[in-house]
Scaffold this motif. Structure first.
Motif, PDB file in Angstrom:
ATOM      1  N   LEU A  82       0.780  19.358   6.939  1.00 48.72           N
ATOM      2  CA  LEU A  82       0.615  19.731   8.346  1.00 48.72           C
ATOM      3  C   LEU A  82      -0.251  20.987   8.347  1.00 48.72           C
ATOM      4  CD1 LEU A  82       4.323  19.240   9.568  1.00 48.72           C
ATOM      5  CD2 LEU A  82       2.484  17.550   9.476  1.00 48.72           C
ATOM      6  N   LYS A  83      -1.502  20.814   8.741  1.00 43.82           N
ATOM      7  CA  LYS A  83      -2.481  21.902   8.610  1.00 43.82           C
ATOM      8  C   LYS A  83      -2.668  22.648   9.922  1.00 43.82           C
ATOM      9  CE  LYS A  83      -6.929  21.502   9.126  1.00 43.82           C
ATOM     10  NZ  LYS A  83      -7.433  22.739   9.776  1.00 43.82           N
ATOM     11  N   SER A  84      -2.526  23.948   9.879  1.00 43.89           N
ATOM     12  CA  SER A  84      -2.873  24.763  11.045  1.00 43.89           C
ATOM     13  C   SER A  84      -4.344  24.535  11.351  1.00 43.89           C
ATOM     14  CB  SER A  84      -2.663  26.241  10.741  1.00 43.89           C
ATOM     15  OG  SER A  84      -1.304  26.494  10.568  1.00 43.89           O
ATOM     16  N   GLY A  85      -4.672  24.531  12.642  1.00 46.08           N
ATOM     17  CA  GLY A  85      -6.043  24.248  13.055  1.00 46.08           C
ATOM     18  C   GLY A  85      -7.087  25.022  12.280  1.00 46.08           C
ATOM     19  N   ASN A  86      -6.831  26.309  12.060  1.00 52.39           N
ATOM     20  CA  ASN A  86      -7.853  27.177  11.463  1.00 52.39           C
ATOM     21  C   ASN A  86      -7.804  27.265   9.941  1.00 52.39           C
ATOM     22  OD1 ASN A  86      -9.274  28.243  13.769  1.00 52.39           O
ATOM     23  ND2 ASN A  86      -7.311  29.155  14.349  1.00 52.39           N
ATOM     24  N   PHE A  87      -6.878  26.546   9.307  1.00 56.69           N
ATOM     25  CA  PHE A  87      -6.704  26.714   7.860  1.00 56.69           C
ATOM     26  C   PHE A  87      -7.430  25.627   7.060  1.00 56.69           C
ATOM     27  CE2 PHE A  87      -2.328  29.085   7.972  1.00 56.69           C
ATOM     28  CZ  PHE A  87      -2.937  30.125   8.635  1.00 56.69           C
ATOM     29  N   GLY A  88      -7.602  25.904   5.788  1.00 59.79           N
ATOM     30  CA  GLY A  88      -8.079  24.897   4.853  1.00 59.79           C
ATOM     31  C   GLY A  88      -9.568  24.983   4.536  1.00 59.79           C
ATOM     32  N   ALA A  89      -9.905  24.563   3.309  1.00 56.98           N
ATOM     33  CA  ALA A  89     -11.301  24.540   2.848  1.00 56.98           C
ATOM     34  C   ALA A  89     -12.029  23.385   3.550  1.00 56.98           C
ATOM     35  CB  ALA A  89     -11.312  24.341   1.336  1.00 56.98           C
TER      36      ALA A  89
END
Ligand SMILES: Nc1ncnc2c1ncn2[C@@H]1O[C@H](COP(=O)(O)OP(=O)(O)OP(=O)(O)O)[C@@H](O)[C@H]1O
Ligand SMILES: O=C(O)[C@@H](O)C(=O)CO
Length: 425
Positions: free
Chosen positions: A401-408
């Motif tokens: 479950l990825k926060s909108g602003n997170f992740g490569a």
């Protein structure tokens, strides 16, 4: 259970669960479980930190307060001695709430004042200086958060922003005090409490600042902030011998996959574009969804046809198109319709055998996780900062479950691979 967390959205809950499970390098973390909503049964005795995921960030103020107090009550009944109210590292809220009203209600219930309020998460570029929140090298109000569909952040002075939401004055503990050590922070919080402040914005621009704040918070009943505020908390419990710490084995889940994206953040839209270069994607027709003409069956067919090649289904769009749709149908109506659509889609996907699911966006993740009836999730390894692998459900579903602003940029493909492979932590 020693530490209880009340998180205002599902991705944020995973974020702080990840921080608590990791702890400080070389020191280890706590045994953490993430609950989806307030559990109806008692927690397992092995759990040292329980994180309750609510979906209250954008709900009416009274609902958010009521649900947060219910979560506090359950955590108290599990024996927790310290509580964290987790909100977004970009302080997502409106002039009405919900950060201020929820935090003051929790503080009143616990009989405390002079409560730390710190959204900083330096690993992903969120820092607080003299009470102003930055996203990387931009003030919050000059970042893409200015155009957020539900909580547009138009003021970077979070002391002033929060003061609109609170009954009591809002205090400040600045960097100079934080860098003077945990004793100085404790004295400053006591002084702010004596001046009538319930909430006290605390500066932090390095993980070391958050460790100092964590040490200062030892024994405090209530702390509020982003996941960064939890960096130093496991060490307090491990040092005192109350917690034994976590060593968890994690095995991946092998099975059909899908990706659902409802976040309209610049980061997510870029991740979709990167994914589209090598994988099938399906844009949802929002006008058709609003008219009740969008068929979940067609989405399932798309997912089934592209099984094995990481199919992605998304509603995400740019700020101009989001504004057009919100003007035409109303902000709440669009959010409600899309939540419902993603919830029905996720349920049908899982019924059709999908067991690896990646979701982008806090509201979207909340809708999906609630629809899947998962109850409690265990925390696996971190995929990217702030996003752990989560495992739950009778059929053992692996989720990111990825926060909108997170992740490569390549988050979606990478997450699906890691959900499958697993690894020991
Ligand atoms: N095409 C669209 N037009 C208008 N609104 C949309 C569209 N797509 C999604 N939305 C709305 O945008 C909101 C996105 O919220 P969500 O919490 O899922 O993402 P986020 O805010 O980027 O993530 P996070 O809360 O983790 O930072 C939802 O309420 C959703 O209904
Ligand atoms: O703090 C953050 O940025 C995230 O955990 C989050 O809450 C986004 O929904």
């Amino acid at each position: 259970m020693l530490l209880g967390v009340i998180a205002d959205d599902f991705t944020g809950a995973g974020d702080i669960a990840n921080t608590l499970a990791k702890g400080l390098p070389g020191q280890g973390g706590l045994v953490v479980t993430q609950y989806l909503g307030v559990p109806k049964v008692k927690a397992d005795r092995s759990v040292e930190a329980g994180v309750i995921s609510l979906k209250t960030r954008s709900s009416p103020v009274e609902d958010a307060v009521e649900q947060s107090l219910a979560a506090l009550e359950w955590l108290r009944n599990q024996g927790c001695e310290q509580f964290v109210f987790k909100y977004c590292s970009t302080f997502d809220s409106t002039p009405e709430g919900n950060i201020g009203p929820v935090a003051e209600a929790l503080a009143t219930a616990l009989g405390v004042k002079g409560v730390i309020a710190c959204p900083a998460f330096p690993t992903v570029g969120r820092t607080v200086h003299q009470g102003h929140l930055f996203v990387q090298d931009r003030l919050l109000s000059e970042s893409s958060m200015r155009h957020h569909p539900l909580t547009p952040m138009t003021d970077s002075d979070i002391r002033r922003w929060l003061a609109q939401q609170t009954r009591d004055p809002v205090g400040l503990v600045n960097t100079e005090i934080v860098r003077s050590g945990s004793g100085a922070v404790r004295s400053a919080l006591d002084a702010a409490a004596a001046d009538g402040a319930t909430m006290v914005i605390c500066d932090a621009s390095l993980d070391d600042d958050l460790v100092t704040l964590g040490r200062a918070a030892a024994g405090h009943r209530l702390i509020t902030g982003g996941s960064g505020i939890a960096i130093g908390l496991p060490a307090n419990f491990l040092r005192s011998g109350k917690a034994a710490g976590a060593v968890t084995a994690f095995c991946g889940v092998d099975g059909p996959e899908a990706i659902l994206a409802g976040s309209c953040s610049a980061t997510t839209r870029h991740q979709i574009a990167v994914h589209a270069a090598g994988h099938p994607i399906m844009a949802l027709d929002i006008d058709a969804a609003m008219a009740g003409r969008l068929d979940v069956g067609a989405i399932l067919e798309f997912a089934a046809a592209h099984r094995g090649n990481a199919p992605l289904i998304y509603s995400s769009d740019d700020p101009l198109e989001v504004e057009r749709l919100q003007k035409r149908y109303g902000r709440e109506k669009v959010a409600e319709t899309l939540d419902d659509l993603f919830a029905r889609t996720a349920r049908s996907l899982v019924e059709s055998g999908v067991s690896r699911l990646v979701v982008a966006g806090g509201e979207t993740s909340g809708a999906v996780a609630q629809a899947l009836d998962l109850d409690a999730l265990s925390i696996g390894p971190e995929i990217d900062p702030g996003v752990p692998i989560l495992i739950g459900g009778k059929g053992r579903i692996a989720l990111a479950l990825k926060s909108g602003n997170f992740g490569a940029p390549d988050f979606f493909a990478k997450a699906l691979k890691q959900l499958q492979q697993g690894q020991m932590k």
